[in-house]
Design an enzyme around this catalytic site. Structure first.
Site, PDB file in Angstrom:
ATOM      1  N   HIS A  43     -45.670  47.506 -65.578  1.00  0.00           N
ATOM      2  CA  HIS A  43     -44.575  47.946 -64.703  1.00  0.00           C
ATOM      3  C   HIS A  43     -44.329  46.852 -63.668  1.00  0.00           C
ATOM      4  CE1 HIS A  43     -42.594  51.561 -62.501  1.00  0.00           C
ATOM      5  NE2 HIS A  43     -42.043  50.425 -62.105  1.00  0.00           N
ATOM      6  N   GLU A  70     -42.112  49.259 -68.144  1.00  0.00           N
ATOM      7  CA  GLU A  70     -41.506  50.241 -67.250  1.00  0.00           C
ATOM      8  C   GLU A  70     -40.840  49.534 -66.084  1.00  0.00           C
ATOM      9  OE1 GLU A  70     -44.859  53.797 -67.687  1.00  0.00           O
ATOM     10  OE2 GLU A  70     -44.725  52.632 -65.837  1.00  0.00           O
ATOM     11  N   HIS A 190     -48.578  59.596 -65.214  1.00  0.00           N
ATOM     12  CA  HIS A 190     -48.765  59.562 -63.762  1.00  0.00           C
ATOM     13  C   HIS A 190     -49.859  60.549 -63.359  1.00  0.00           C
ATOM     14  CE1 HIS A 190     -47.251  57.801 -59.982  1.00  0.00           C
ATOM     15  NE2 HIS A 190     -47.873  58.840 -59.449  1.00  0.00           N
TER      16      HIS A 190
END
Length: 237
Positions: A43, A70, A190
């Site tokens: 990410h 991401e 998450h």
């Protein structure tokens, strides 16, 4: 079996703390795959405080499983994804100064923007996923954007798991059934951990992939990568 994609942002954080190349991000990614990880997630953020844009380019020749990038689809991010052509791009509505992801997309408000970006990625042969809260309207909105998958934002589940896991999982089950009915693939991520991932996996129909980084890295400080990756794979059977 639900696939395990390991987010290696924290490896980059550790490397960047001292400069140089220790730990070697590329070697860690390769080793995690050898230990059984079925994907590698990164990410990158605009300030490159952990994953650098060059890391994404370098990982293209290293990752042999699924490569997932991401991020918030600002132009710099879009250009990077189109250059590197990962297996999957996951669109996340991060603010520039966000410490970590903290909300899913409003897929109704941003539908036209998301549709435009998603078509561009899909035309390049890249599978698309949208980070969303377990809200039915947002799942329906994700369908309208043309995304291949959603990634359910699981912080609320993780927060509620200890006190009442049955209540914490309910909105995710409902969201997953709707996504399946609409023909959208389901990912999740998450704050999933060894403590809560098995119950989530066993409760969510058609769960294709989980992306886990922070918890997996913290657990590995005590138990080691190989032990922790094997433990996740067992729980995702």
């Amino acid at each position: 079996m639900t696939k395990l994609s390991v987010n290696i942002n924290k490896v980059a954080t550790l490397r960047n703390a001292r400069g140089g190349n220790v730990p070697d991000l590329l070697k860690v990614a390769s080793d995690l795959e050898k230990m059984g990880a079925q994907g590698i997630t990164i990410h990158p953020r605009p300030d490159e405080r952990h994953i650098r844009y060059q890391d994404a380019r370098d990982l293209v020749d290293v990752v042999t499983t699924e490569f997932n990038i991401e991020g918030n689809p600002i132009q710099k991010f879009i250009d990077l994804v189109l250059e590197t052509k990962p297996t999957q791009v996951t669109l996340v509505p991060d603010a520039v100064d966000a410490i970590t992801s903290n909300a899913g997309w409003d897929t109704i408000k941003h539908k036209d923007f998301l549709k435009e970006v998603i078509v561009e990625f899909q035309n390049a042969g890249i599978r698309t996923s949208i980070f969303v809260d377990p809200v039915l309207e947002m799942i329906e909105g994700a369908k309208e954007t043309g995304a291949d998958r959603i990634e359910l934002y699981t912080e609320a589940y993780a927060d509620g798991y200890t006190e009442n896991k049955e209540e914490a999982i309910k909105p995710y089950i409902t969201a997953a059934f709707l996504a399946s009915d609409l023909g959208i693939g389901i990912n999740a991520g998450h704050d999933l951990s060894l403590d809560n991932v098995a119950y989530f996996h066993n409760s969510i129909p058609d769960l294709l992939e989980v992306s886990i980084g922070h918890a997996l890295m913290a657990e590995s400080l005590y138990l080691g990568f190989e032990t922790v990756v094997a433990s996740y794979l067992e729980k995702l059977q």
